[in-house]
Design a protein around this motif. Structure first.
Motif, PDB file in Angstrom:
ATOM      1  N   ARG A 123      -6.181   7.207   9.809  1.00 13.59           N
ATOM      2  CA  ARG A 123      -5.487   6.527  10.905  1.00 13.59           C
ATOM      3  C   ARG A 123      -4.764   7.569  11.744  1.00 13.59           C
ATOM      4  O   ARG A 123      -4.571   8.728  11.344  1.00 13.59           O
ATOM      5  CB  ARG A 123      -4.485   5.505  10.383  1.00 13.59           C
ATOM      6  CG  ARG A 123      -3.189   6.087   9.882  1.00 13.59           C
ATOM      7  CD  ARG A 123      -2.173   5.035   9.488  1.00 13.59           C
ATOM      8  NE  ARG A 123      -0.858   5.644   9.275  1.00 13.59           N
ATOM      9  CZ  ARG A 123       0.112   5.656  10.189  1.00 13.59           C
ATOM     10  NH1 ARG A 123      -0.077   5.077  11.368  1.00 13.59           N
ATOM     11  NH2 ARG A 123       1.284   6.226   9.923  1.00 13.59           N
ATOM     12  N   PRO A 125      -1.212   7.321  14.344  1.00 12.54           N
ATOM     13  CA  PRO A 125      -0.205   6.460  14.967  1.00 12.54           C
ATOM     14  C   PRO A 125      -0.418   6.294  16.467  1.00 12.54           C
ATOM     15  O   PRO A 125      -0.074   5.257  17.042  1.00 12.54           O
ATOM     16  CB  PRO A 125       1.121   7.192  14.686  1.00 12.54           C
ATOM     17  CG  PRO A 125       0.848   8.010  13.468  1.00 12.54           C
ATOM     18  CD  PRO A 125      -0.581   8.418  13.585  1.00 12.54           C
ATOM     19  N   THR A 159      -5.015   2.935  15.176  1.00 17.16           N
ATOM     20  CA  THR A 159      -3.616   3.114  14.788  1.00 17.16           C
ATOM     21  C   THR A 159      -3.354   2.554  13.394  1.00 17.16           C
ATOM     22  O   THR A 159      -2.348   2.893  12.775  1.00 17.16           O
ATOM     23  CB  THR A 159      -2.695   2.424  15.800  1.00 17.16           C
ATOM     24  OG1 THR A 159      -3.050   1.039  15.883  1.00 17.16           O
ATOM     25  CG2 THR A 159      -2.826   3.084  17.174  1.00 17.16           C
ATOM     26  N   GLU A 160      -4.225   1.675  12.921  1.00 17.44           N
ATOM     27  CA  GLU A 160      -4.124   1.129  11.571  1.00 17.44           C
ATOM     28  C   GLU A 160      -5.189   1.769  10.683  1.00 17.44           C
ATOM     29  O   GLU A 160      -6.170   2.323  11.175  1.00 17.44           O
ATOM     30  CB  GLU A 160      -4.290  -0.392  11.598  1.00 17.44           C
ATOM     31  CG  GLU A 160      -3.213  -1.108  12.394  1.00 17.44           C
ATOM     32  CD  GLU A 160      -3.393  -2.606  12.358  1.00 17.44           C
ATOM     33  OE1 GLU A 160      -4.430  -3.066  11.831  1.00 17.44           O
ATOM     34  OE2 GLU A 160      -2.497  -3.318  12.860  1.00 17.44           O
ATOM     35  N   TRP A 161      -5.000   1.683   9.377  1.00 17.41           N
ATOM     36  CA  TRP A 161      -5.944   2.292   8.453  1.00 17.41           C
ATOM     37  C   TRP A 161      -7.326   1.663   8.613  1.00 17.41           C
ATOM     38  O   TRP A 161      -7.469   0.444   8.655  1.00 17.41           O
ATOM     39  CB  TRP A 161      -5.474   2.112   7.015  1.00 17.41           C
ATOM     40  CG  TRP A 161      -4.304   2.969   6.663  1.00 17.41           C
ATOM     41  CD1 TRP A 161      -3.005   2.583   6.519  1.00 17.41           C
ATOM     42  CD2 TRP A 161      -4.330   4.379   6.421  1.00 17.41           C
ATOM     43  NE1 TRP A 161      -2.205   3.643   6.198  1.00 17.41           N
ATOM     44  CE2 TRP A 161      -2.996   4.778   6.128  1.00 17.41           C
ATOM     45  CE3 TRP A 161      -5.330   5.343   6.422  1.00 17.41           C
ATOM     46  CZ2 TRP A 161      -2.651   6.090   5.849  1.00 17.41           C
ATOM     47  CZ3 TRP A 161      -4.985   6.660   6.123  1.00 17.41           C
ATOM     48  CH2 TRP A 161      -3.668   7.020   5.843  1.00 17.41           C
ATOM     49  N   ASP A 205       0.095   0.039   3.662  1.00 15.88           N
ATOM     50  CA  ASP A 205      -0.105   0.180   5.096  1.00 15.88           C
ATOM     51  C   ASP A 205       1.251   0.152   5.799  1.00 15.88           C
ATOM     52  O   ASP A 205       2.304   0.158   5.157  1.00 15.88           O
ATOM     53  CB  ASP A 205      -1.058  -0.887   5.623  1.00 15.88           C
ATOM     54  CG  ASP A 205      -0.517  -2.299   5.432  1.00 15.88           C
ATOM     55  OD1 ASP A 205       0.703  -2.455   5.232  1.00 15.88           O
ATOM     56  OD2 ASP A 205      -1.331  -3.254   5.482  1.00 15.88           O
ATOM     57  N   GLU A 206       1.232   0.111   7.107  1.00 12.27           N
ATOM     58  CA  GLU A 206       2.472   0.204   7.852  1.00 12.27           C
ATOM     59  C   GLU A 206       3.372  -1.009   7.683  1.00 12.27           C
ATOM     60  O   GLU A 206       4.567  -0.966   7.968  1.00 12.27           O
ATOM     61  CB  GLU A 206       2.158   0.419   9.337  1.00 12.27           C
ATOM     62  CG  GLU A 206       1.391   1.713   9.602  1.00 12.27           C
ATOM     63  CD  GLU A 206       2.004   2.897   8.874  1.00 12.27           C
ATOM     64  OE1 GLU A 206       3.158   3.239   9.158  1.00 12.27           O
ATOM     65  OE2 GLU A 206       1.321   3.484   8.001  1.00 12.27           O
ATOM     66  N   GLU A 207       2.792  -2.134   7.211  1.00 15.50           N
ATOM     67  CA  GLU A 207       3.585  -3.332   6.948  1.00 15.50           C
ATOM     68  C   GLU A 207       4.054  -3.388   5.501  1.00 15.50           C
ATOM     69  O   GLU A 207       4.682  -4.360   5.076  1.00 15.50           O
ATOM     70  CB  GLU A 207       2.778  -4.597   7.273  1.00 15.50           C
ATOM     71  CG  GLU A 207       2.625  -4.877   8.755  1.00 15.50           C
ATOM     72  CD  GLU A 207       1.676  -3.899   9.438  1.00 15.50           C
ATOM     73  OE1 GLU A 207       0.642  -3.563   8.814  1.00 15.50           O
ATOM     74  OE2 GLU A 207       1.987  -3.440  10.543  1.00 15.50           O
TER      75      GLU A 207
END
Length: 522
Positions: A123, A125, A159-161, A205-207
């Motif tokens: 990914r 950002p 931007t996400e995996w 992940d980012e969440e």
């Protein structure tokens, strides 16, 4: 947070289950109890390397560096499916470069031929276009490097995996025993953007939600796990295929030897099925006990003991199946092994040798085959006795009341015959009334023709036999374009044709019961 906790709890339970199924990646210590099963039974038929299998190897990072021959490293690949917490590289501007090494190093030679693909979780950002290069390198214990293949793709990193794949083409490369394979991933992007990759297990992940980052590489392998030998021993440890019904100790030990160029750790399950003469399964997919081999051993040995008290006389069929790590991963996903299981076969007899059989072997024209090795087989795989024919083409055997397959060795090739020997039907056969079989040894006529089906005279023809030998000097075609092969065994033949000083073609023909004569158009 409560949802994340519940999800992490489920993952922990799943991880524990996978570890129980797959076991741990560690050497197997067999100690002083390991058997010296050095016997190799050349009369077996076992699975052979005949096709490319795409094997998957997963990237991971270990706490303690491992030895890959020319150096130590913590970044490694092997066929063990990742469990637990994974790894991610630091966010890097412009470029990410990672090397992983195959561990353990190769336990045997490995031939690769076809397409290899690197599949990576990555990914950015900021997102954007990058160039991803995958390079595969063989490195021997002295550090000598040989690039096996290399290629790059241009791709848009999210931007996400997300998963990205880079394929390379490998043209029949053989990596040597003791070497490692180094997988290199090189990502080139924008100097104002950041990039990272994930591999080796679960990451968030980012969440904050976990996912399996199973970054991996597939290798097109012509060498992989094989059942190299299956054989039986009596209660005293003697290798035999015949067991007497009245024996005091009726224990039979069934042995299986398996090989794997990636090492013993890649053999996940070895099981055995035993079928009796009445078709009843005496043992059904029973796990065999490992007696020899470590995680990096080329050969691993297994055994199981079975007692035949009260069992009927007759021929018993053994089937041994070996499953590698990829097969177990596939089974948990689909309920099938996905072609990552291999087989070996053997048969044995419970019964007395109460009959005798004089067997006469002749060729296609009925001519006796003198000084020829004749094999009696309990099935198409297992030779239980071999004798050599005399001047009249006759060999004498002592046999049990079962049905035997018969084959002969001719010009270093094993060939079939046109009959089986059913002792229950024919009984004992004396010398003056032998049981006659016709071997697949033919008198073949080959015709060389041009594109208009006209015969080609005085063409030079080099014949390579099924045993790999090539006839020299070449055979010369007659006026009608023909040449003859006398007493030639069944099998595949390579025909190389030369005419007027130049090669005009190489052809392959199969000579067998249904195809004795051939015509070849050049």
């Amino acid at each position: 947070m409560e949802q994340v906790y519940r999800m992490m709890k489920k993952i922990a339970i799943l991880t524990l289950f996978i570890m129980l199924v797959f076991g741990t990646f560690s050497p197997i210590n067999v100690g002083e109890n390991a058997e010296d099963n050095s016997v190799l039974d050349e009369n077996n038929e076992t699975s052979e390397y005949s096709e490319v299998k795409n094997k998957t190897f997963y990237m991971g990072r270990v706490e303690d560096a491992v030895d890959v021959g020319y150096r130590t490293t913590k970044e490694m690949i092997n066929s063990t499916y990742p469990v637990g917490t994974g790894n991610r590289t630091d966010l890097s501007y412009f470029r990410v470069l990672v090397d992983w090494h195959l561990y353990p190093t190769l336990a045997g030679d490995l031939t690769l031929d076809g397409t290899s693909s690197l599949t990576v979780w990555t990914r950015s950002p900021q997102g954007g276009i990058v160039d991803m290069t995958y390079r595969l390198t063989e490195i021997d214990p002295d550090g000598e490097k040989d690039i096996v293949g290399e290629d790059e793709v241009r791709t848009d990193v999210d931007t996400e995996w997300s998963i990205h794949e880079v394929p390379i083409s490998i043209d029949n490369h053989t990596a040597s025993e003791g070497s490692t394979l180094m997988v290199t991933l090189d990502i080139w992007g924008d100097r104002f953007r950041q990039y990272e990759i994930a591999y080796g297990g679960y990451i968030e992940d980012e969440e904050g939600d976990p996912f399996m980052a199973d970054t991996n590489v597939t290798l097109p392998c012509l060498d992989y796990v094989q059942v190299s030998d299956v054989y039986t021993k009596d209660s005293e440890g003697n290798v035999t295929d015949v067991f007497h019904p009245e024996a005091v100790d009726k224990n039979i030990t069934i042995h299986a030897n398996l090989t794997n160029p990636f090492g013993g750790y890649d053999i996940n399950w070895v099981n055995l099925t035993l079928e009796g003469p009445d078709g009843e399964l005496k043992l059904d997919n029973v796990t065999m006990e490992k007696t020899y081999g470590e995680f990096n051993s080329y050969e691993s040995r297994y055994k199981i003991t079975w007692n035949y008290s009260g069992e009927p006389e007759g021929v018993y069929q053994i089937s041994v199946r070996g499953v590698d790590n990829n097969g177990i991963v596939e089974w948990h996903s689909t309920g099938q092994f996905g072609g990552h299981d291999v087989y070996g076969y053997h048969s044995f007899l419970i019964g007395d040798l109460d009959f005798y059989a004089n067997i006469k072997v002749v060729d296609e024209l009925g001519i006796p085959l003198e000084d020829t090795k004749v094999n009696l087989k309990l099935d198409p795989h297992t030779i239980v006795d071999s004798r050599v024919t005399d001047s009249e083409g006759i060999a004498n055997f002592t046999v049990a009341n079962v049905t035997y397959h018969i084959s002969v060795f001719w010009e270093d090739s094993e060939v079939t015959t046109n009959r089986t020997l059913d002792v229950g039907e024919v009984g004992s056969r004396p010398r003056d009334n032998p049981f006659e079989v016709k071997a697949a040894i033919f008198y073949s006529t080959i015709t060389i023709l041009d594109a208009e089906d006209e015969p080609i005279e005085e063409a030079s023809v080099y014949i390579t036999h099924p045993n790999g030998t090539t006839l020299h000097p070449p055979l010369i075609t007659k006026e009608d374009g023909t040449f003859s092969l006398d007493q030639t065994p069944e099998g595949l033949y390579s025909i190389e044709v030369w005419w007027k000083g130049r090669e005009v073609g190489i052809f392959e023909i199969a000579i067998d019961w249904d195809n004795i004569d051939h015509s070849i158009n050049i």
